[in-house]
Enzyme design. Structure first.
Site, PDB file in Angstrom:
ATOM      1  N   TYR A 163       0.858  -1.196   0.000  1.00  0.00           N
ATOM      2  CA  TYR A 163       0.000   0.000   0.000  1.00  0.00           C
ATOM      3  C   TYR A 163       0.890   1.240   0.000  1.00  0.00           C
ATOM      4  CZ  TYR A 163      -3.771  -3.205   0.716  1.00  0.00           C
ATOM      5  OH  TYR A 163      -4.650  -4.243   0.520  1.00  0.00           O
ATOM      6  N   SER A 164       0.547   2.192  -0.863  1.00  0.00           N
ATOM      7  CA  SER A 164       1.286   3.460  -0.888  1.00  0.00           C
ATOM      8  C   SER A 164       0.992   4.226   0.391  1.00  0.00           C
ATOM      9  CB  SER A 164       0.823   4.332  -2.055  1.00  0.00           C
ATOM     10  OG  SER A 164       1.003   3.675  -3.265  1.00  0.00           O
ATOM     11  N   CYS A 340       0.313   7.522 -10.569  1.00  0.00           N
ATOM     12  CA  CYS A 340       0.017   6.443  -9.625  1.00  0.00           C
ATOM     13  C   CYS A 340      -1.450   6.036  -9.736  1.00  0.00           C
ATOM     14  CB  CYS A 340       0.307   6.914  -8.201  1.00  0.00           C
ATOM     15  SG  CYS A 340       0.230   5.568  -7.011  1.00  0.00           S
ATOM     16  N   GLU A 380       4.124   4.472 -10.927  1.00  0.00           N
ATOM     17  CA  GLU A 380       3.812   3.319 -10.094  1.00  0.00           C
ATOM     18  C   GLU A 380       2.332   3.027 -10.308  1.00  0.00           C
ATOM     19  OE1 GLU A 380       6.166   2.443  -6.300  1.00  0.00           O
ATOM     20  OE2 GLU A 380       4.184   3.038  -5.575  1.00  0.00           O
ATOM     21  N   TYR A 382      -0.770  -0.054 -11.172  1.00  0.00           N
ATOM     22  CA  TYR A 382      -1.054  -1.435 -10.814  1.00  0.00           C
ATOM     23  C   TYR A 382      -2.335  -1.902 -11.487  1.00  0.00           C
ATOM     24  CZ  TYR A 382      -1.702  -5.484  -7.815  1.00  0.00           C
ATOM     25  OH  TYR A 382      -1.862  -6.748  -7.354  1.00  0.00           O
TER      26      TYR A 382
HETATM   27  C1  FAD Z   1       3.015  -0.598  -5.107  1.00  0.00           C
HETATM   28  C2  FAD Z   1       1.548  -0.808  -4.820  1.00  0.00           C
HETATM   29  C3  FAD Z   1       0.868   0.133  -4.089  1.00  0.00           C
HETATM   30  C4  FAD Z   1      -0.499  -0.042  -3.837  1.00  0.00           C
HETATM   31  N1  FAD Z   1      -1.136   0.917  -3.126  1.00  0.00           N
HETATM   32  C5  FAD Z   1      -2.448   0.793  -2.876  1.00  0.00           C
HETATM   33  C6  FAD Z   1      -3.127   1.808  -2.138  1.00  0.00           C
HETATM   34  O1  FAD Z   1      -2.553   2.833  -1.747  1.00  0.00           O
HETATM   35  N2  FAD Z   1      -4.443   1.631  -1.881  1.00  0.00           N
HETATM   36  C7  FAD Z   1      -5.119   0.523  -2.328  1.00  0.00           C
HETATM   37  O2  FAD Z   1      -6.325   0.420  -2.049  1.00  0.00           O
HETATM   38  N3  FAD Z   1      -4.475  -0.444  -3.037  1.00  0.00           N
HETATM   39  C8  FAD Z   1      -3.169  -0.344  -3.293  1.00  0.00           C
HETATM   40  N4  FAD Z   1      -2.511  -1.335  -3.975  1.00  0.00           N
HETATM   41  C9  FAD Z   1      -3.236  -2.576  -4.268  1.00  0.00           C
HETATM   42  C10 FAD Z   1      -3.139  -3.552  -3.042  1.00  0.00           C
HETATM   43  O3  FAD Z   1      -1.804  -4.015  -2.920  1.00  0.00           O
HETATM   44  C11 FAD Z   1      -4.021  -4.793  -3.160  1.00  0.00           C
HETATM   45  O4  FAD Z   1      -3.723  -5.430  -4.386  1.00  0.00           O
HETATM   46  C12 FAD Z   1      -5.489  -4.502  -3.111  1.00  0.00           C
HETATM   47  O5  FAD Z   1      -5.847  -3.899  -1.865  1.00  0.00           O
HETATM   48  C13 FAD Z   1      -6.287  -5.813  -3.230  1.00  0.00           C
HETATM   49  O6  FAD Z   1      -5.845  -6.702  -2.260  1.00  0.00           O
HETATM   50  P1  FAD Z   1      -6.842  -7.688  -1.503  1.00  0.00           P
HETATM   51  O7  FAD Z   1      -6.037  -8.547  -0.611  1.00  0.00           O
HETATM   52  O8  FAD Z   1      -7.980  -6.957  -0.925  1.00  0.00           O
HETATM   53  O9  FAD Z   1      -7.415  -8.547  -2.686  1.00  0.00           O
HETATM   54  P2  FAD Z   1      -7.045 -10.076  -2.993  1.00  0.00           P
HETATM   55  O10 FAD Z   1      -7.715 -10.973  -2.030  1.00  0.00           O
HETATM   56  O11 FAD Z   1      -5.576 -10.183  -3.160  1.00  0.00           O
HETATM   57  O12 FAD Z   1      -7.770 -10.224  -4.365  1.00  0.00           O
HETATM   58  C14 FAD Z   1      -7.241  -9.590  -5.502  1.00  0.00           C
HETATM   59  C15 FAD Z   1      -7.467 -10.503  -6.662  1.00  0.00           C
HETATM   60  O13 FAD Z   1      -8.865 -10.567  -6.915  1.00  0.00           O
HETATM   61  C16 FAD Z   1      -9.077 -10.700  -8.304  1.00  0.00           C
HETATM   62  N5  FAD Z   1      -9.944  -9.606  -8.727  1.00  0.00           N
HETATM   63  C17 FAD Z   1      -9.886  -8.330  -8.342  1.00  0.00           C
HETATM   64  N6  FAD Z   1     -10.859  -7.617  -8.931  1.00  0.00           N
HETATM   65  C18 FAD Z   1     -11.536  -8.488  -9.699  1.00  0.00           C
HETATM   66  C19 FAD Z   1     -12.636  -8.360 -10.574  1.00  0.00           C
HETATM   67  N7  FAD Z   1     -13.240  -7.180 -10.748  1.00  0.00           N
HETATM   68  N8  FAD Z   1     -13.069  -9.455 -11.218  1.00  0.00           N
HETATM   69  C20 FAD Z   1     -12.477 -10.654 -11.028  1.00  0.00           C
HETATM   70  N9  FAD Z   1     -11.416 -10.833 -10.230  1.00  0.00           N
HETATM   71  C21 FAD Z   1     -10.957  -9.772  -9.586  1.00  0.00           C
HETATM   72  C22 FAD Z   1      -7.725 -10.642  -8.983  1.00  0.00           C
HETATM   73  O14 FAD Z   1      -7.302 -11.961  -9.208  1.00  0.00           O
HETATM   74  C23 FAD Z   1      -6.856  -9.999  -7.947  1.00  0.00           C
HETATM   75  O15 FAD Z   1      -5.515 -10.369  -8.051  1.00  0.00           O
HETATM   76  C24 FAD Z   1      -1.169  -1.180  -4.295  1.00  0.00           C
HETATM   77  C25 FAD Z   1      -0.460  -2.127  -5.031  1.00  0.00           C
HETATM   78  C26 FAD Z   1       0.864  -1.942  -5.296  1.00  0.00           C
HETATM   79  C27 FAD Z   1       1.594  -2.980  -6.096  1.00  0.00           C
HETATM   80  N1  NAP Z   2       1.443   2.592  -6.044  1.00  0.00           N
HETATM   81  C1  NAP Z   2       0.562   1.928  -6.745  1.00  0.00           C
HETATM   82  O1  NAP Z   2       0.879   1.166  -7.623  1.00  0.00           O
HETATM   83  C2  NAP Z   2      -0.864   2.115  -6.394  1.00  0.00           C
HETATM   84  C3  NAP Z   2      -1.228   2.942  -5.352  1.00  0.00           C
HETATM   85  C4  NAP Z   2      -2.567   3.127  -5.087  1.00  0.00           C
HETATM   86  C5  NAP Z   2      -3.510   2.461  -5.855  1.00  0.00           C
HETATM   87  N2  NAP Z   2      -3.105   1.646  -6.832  1.00  0.00           N
HETATM   88  C6  NAP Z   2      -4.072   0.957  -7.679  1.00  0.00           C
HETATM   89  O2  NAP Z   2      -4.768   1.972  -8.377  1.00  0.00           O
HETATM   90  C7  NAP Z   2      -6.059   1.525  -8.707  1.00  0.00           C
HETATM   91  C8  NAP Z   2      -7.053   2.611  -8.309  1.00  0.00           C
HETATM   92  O3  NAP Z   2      -8.302   2.062  -8.223  1.00  0.00           O
HETATM   93  P1  NAP Z   2      -9.439   2.614  -7.315  1.00  0.00           P
HETATM   94  O4  NAP Z   2     -10.407   1.493  -7.214  1.00  0.00           O
HETATM   95  O5  NAP Z   2      -8.899   3.259  -6.117  1.00  0.00           O
HETATM   96  O6  NAP Z   2      -9.993   3.741  -8.276  1.00  0.00           O
HETATM   97  P2  NAP Z   2     -11.441   4.233  -8.560  1.00  0.00           P
HETATM   98  O7  NAP Z   2     -11.929   4.962  -7.379  1.00  0.00           O
HETATM   99  O8  NAP Z   2     -12.255   3.147  -9.139  1.00  0.00           O
HETATM  100  O9  NAP Z   2     -11.093   5.297  -9.690  1.00  0.00           O
HETATM  101  C9  NAP Z   2     -10.433   4.947 -10.852  1.00  0.00           C
HETATM  102  C10 NAP Z   2     -10.807   5.972 -11.911  1.00  0.00           C
HETATM  103  O10 NAP Z   2     -10.041   5.736 -13.072  1.00  0.00           O
HETATM  104  C11 NAP Z   2     -10.929   5.566 -14.183  1.00  0.00           C
HETATM  105  N3  NAP Z   2     -10.344   4.689 -15.186  1.00  0.00           N
HETATM  106  C12 NAP Z   2     -10.669   3.417 -15.526  1.00  0.00           C
HETATM  107  N4  NAP Z   2      -9.918   3.003 -16.548  1.00  0.00           N
HETATM  108  C13 NAP Z   2      -9.096   4.031 -16.869  1.00  0.00           C
HETATM  109  C14 NAP Z   2      -8.104   4.215 -17.860  1.00  0.00           C
HETATM  110  N5  NAP Z   2      -7.785   3.268 -18.743  1.00  0.00           N
HETATM  111  N6  NAP Z   2      -7.454   5.390 -17.921  1.00  0.00           N
HETATM  112  C15 NAP Z   2      -7.743   6.374 -17.033  1.00  0.00           C
HETATM  113  N7  NAP Z   2      -8.686   6.270 -16.093  1.00  0.00           N
HETATM  114  C16 NAP Z   2      -9.353   5.102 -15.999  1.00  0.00           C
HETATM  115  C17 NAP Z   2     -12.188   5.021 -13.559  1.00  0.00           C
HETATM  116  O11 NAP Z   2     -13.283   5.238 -14.437  1.00  0.00           O
HETATM  117  P3  NAP Z   2     -14.541   4.248 -14.584  1.00  0.00           P
HETATM  118  O12 NAP Z   2     -14.545   3.344 -13.397  1.00  0.00           O
HETATM  119  O13 NAP Z   2     -15.725   5.144 -14.646  1.00  0.00           O
HETATM  120  O14 NAP Z   2     -14.289   3.541 -15.881  1.00  0.00           O
HETATM  121  C18 NAP Z   2     -12.261   5.859 -12.310  1.00  0.00           C
HETATM  122  O15 NAP Z   2     -12.754   7.137 -12.610  1.00  0.00           O
HETATM  123  C19 NAP Z   2      -6.249   0.185  -7.998  1.00  0.00           C
HETATM  124  O16 NAP Z   2      -6.011  -0.823  -8.949  1.00  0.00           O
HETATM  125  C20 NAP Z   2      -5.146   0.207  -6.944  1.00  0.00           C
HETATM  126  O17 NAP Z   2      -4.714  -1.072  -6.586  1.00  0.00           O
HETATM  127  C21 NAP Z   2      -1.802   1.483  -7.142  1.00  0.00           C
END
Ligand code: FAD
Ligand code: NAP
Length: 382
Positions: A163-164, A340, A380, A382
């Protein structure tokens, strides 16, 4: 020594737009030490949303010993004759990585956990603060790992999820003794029609004040913010991808540091599905009030807004409105771009810049490669 005022927003009950949220008045609190009553409030589990909001709004005093060591990276205001030494973020002094590993994790405690999306938003996002007692030093832009309790379907302990970090290095209470996250609760319906809850995100969003959380890290250097206080910093976020930028922005606008006074331009683009999921909006408004000439904020609300062609308003659609200006900024040596959130966003951003660059005979992919090399394009997703 210095002081700063900040505010945070929490949603009201069932509002259909961010207008229904509470915008707090500036409040001041004496410096960072957490009082006994403060702890009692937390650990007694009596924290409600208004308490949470009040606890966020405070004056910060930043003692010298909390300072991170800062090295000059690029000094844009330096005279032309001065040789500017740019230090790679990979070699930046004092950045801690992997202090805690899965076998030797840090056990933090939940101080606060509050839903920051309105009740009618599609999905829930929670803001949570964990105690670290100063044992988990991190920089803005790093991440932590969380190991949820329980076992997986093979009977093994769950693996960590990253998690960031959503707070500045000083943390939400200004004492360098907390770390905050911004977590979206993952809930989806699988191919068999069953509702599936993501393991770690649900574990985190359900945590109550006083409960323990198993933490690893900190990790990551990709999203470390530039040291140059005069930099132009363009932040591109979707949903919870806002997390690292909240940390940057608090450092830039809500804190006073003896060795860092932001004097550049911070431009945030944030994409969310609905206005009821516009998280931290009131904080950004407060920043704009304080420093209108140093911050720009543009939202893309995908399910409520469209562009003039009637296309869905994604972050790249909003950026398209400023494409020329952005391209101009990308070409400045002290502009740093950070992205991000969702993976899909990067391609959309490439699409708007490619043709503008091509008009000047520049290959955007190659240009971006050079920006990455000089740490001006940081991704960054995901
Ligand atoms: C560097 C980094 C930073 C991140 N920062 C954040 C952050 O700041 N905040 C945040 O909320 N998350 C962040 N994430 C994402 C976070 O790490 C988790 O992946 C996320 O919270 C989901 O984990 P979980 O254990 O709840 O889900 P899990 O139990 O691990 O389930 C996830 C799995 O469910 C399946 N899945 C998910 N959605 C669907 C769908 N719609 N349909 C079918 N299958 C699906 C996929 O197989 C997926 O791999 C970050 C990820 C990375 C790599
Ligand atoms: N450091 C990291 O790597 C990091 C940190 C934090 C979060 N994450 C990841 O970031 C994602 C954020 O998801 P969330 O559920 O928090 O977001 P969210 O609240 O669902 O918002 C995502 C927004 O992006 C839009 N979107 C969908 N496809 C897009 C595309 N191709 N280009 C631009 N915008 C698009 C969505 O639109 P519609 O839904 O209306 O299509 C929605 O408005 C998650 O997968 C999380 O794991 C990664």
């Amino acid at each position: 020594m210095a002081a700063v005022t900040a505010a945070v927003s929490v949603p009201t009950s069932t509002s259909s737009s961010s207008l229904g949220r509470i915008a707090l008045e500036r409040a001041t609190f004496p410096c960072p030490d957490r009082s006994a009553s403060f702890q009692k409030t937390f650990f007694g589990g009596r924290l409600n949303n208004s308490d949470a909001a009040l606890l966020f709004a405070r004056v910060r005093t930043v003692p010298l010993n909390y300072r991170q060591s800062v090295k000059a990276q690029v000094t844009t205001e330096a005279p032309a004759t001065t040789k500017v030494v740019k230090i790679s973020k990979k070699n930046e002094e004092g950045v801690v990585v992997n202090k805690y590993k899965p076998k030797t994790p840090y056990i933090g405690r939940v101080l606060l956990n509050t839903k920051i999306t309105a009740d009618d938003a599609p999905g829930e996002t929670w803001h949570m603060v964990f105690s670290t007692e100063g044992e988990l030093p991190y920089r803005e832009g790093q991440s932590i790992g969380v190991i949820p309790t329980g076992i997986d379907k093979n009977g093994k302990p769950h693996k960590l999820r990253l998690y960031s970090i959503a707070s500045s290095a000083l943390g939400d209470f200004g004492d360098s003794k907390t770390v905050s996250l911004c977590v979206k609760r993952l809930v989806y319906t699988n191919d068999q029609g069953e509702v599936v809850k993501g393991v770690c995100s649900n574990f985190l969003c359900d945590l109550k004040p006083g409960e323990e959380v198993t933490i690893t890290g900190p990790v990551g250097k990709e999203m470390l913010m530039p040291v140059d206080p005069n930099a132009t910093i363009i932040m591109l976020a979707t949903g919870t991808g806002i997390a690292p930028f909240r940390g940057y922005l608090w450092k830039m606008f809500f804190e006073k540091h003896p060795d860092y006074k932001f004097n550049g331009l911070a431009w945030l683009f944030l994409g969310v599905p609905t206005s009821s999921s516009l998280i931290y909006k009131e904080e950004f408004e407060k920043m704009k009030e304080k420093s209108p000439d140093k911050i720009r904020v543009d939202f893309a609300v995908s399910r409520e807004q469209t562009n003039e062609k009637g296309e869905k308003m994604y972050i790249q659609t909003r950026m398209g409105e400023y494409a020329k200006e952005l391209w101009g900024l990308f070409k400045k040596e002290n502009t740093y771009v950070y992205m991000c959130g969702l993976k899909g966003m990067e391609k959309g951003i490439d699409d708007i810049i490619t043709s503008l660059a091509a008009e000047e005979g520049i290959d955007w992919n190659e240009y971006k490669r050079q920006m990455k090399k000089s740490e001006r394009w940081n991704v960054e997703v995901y």
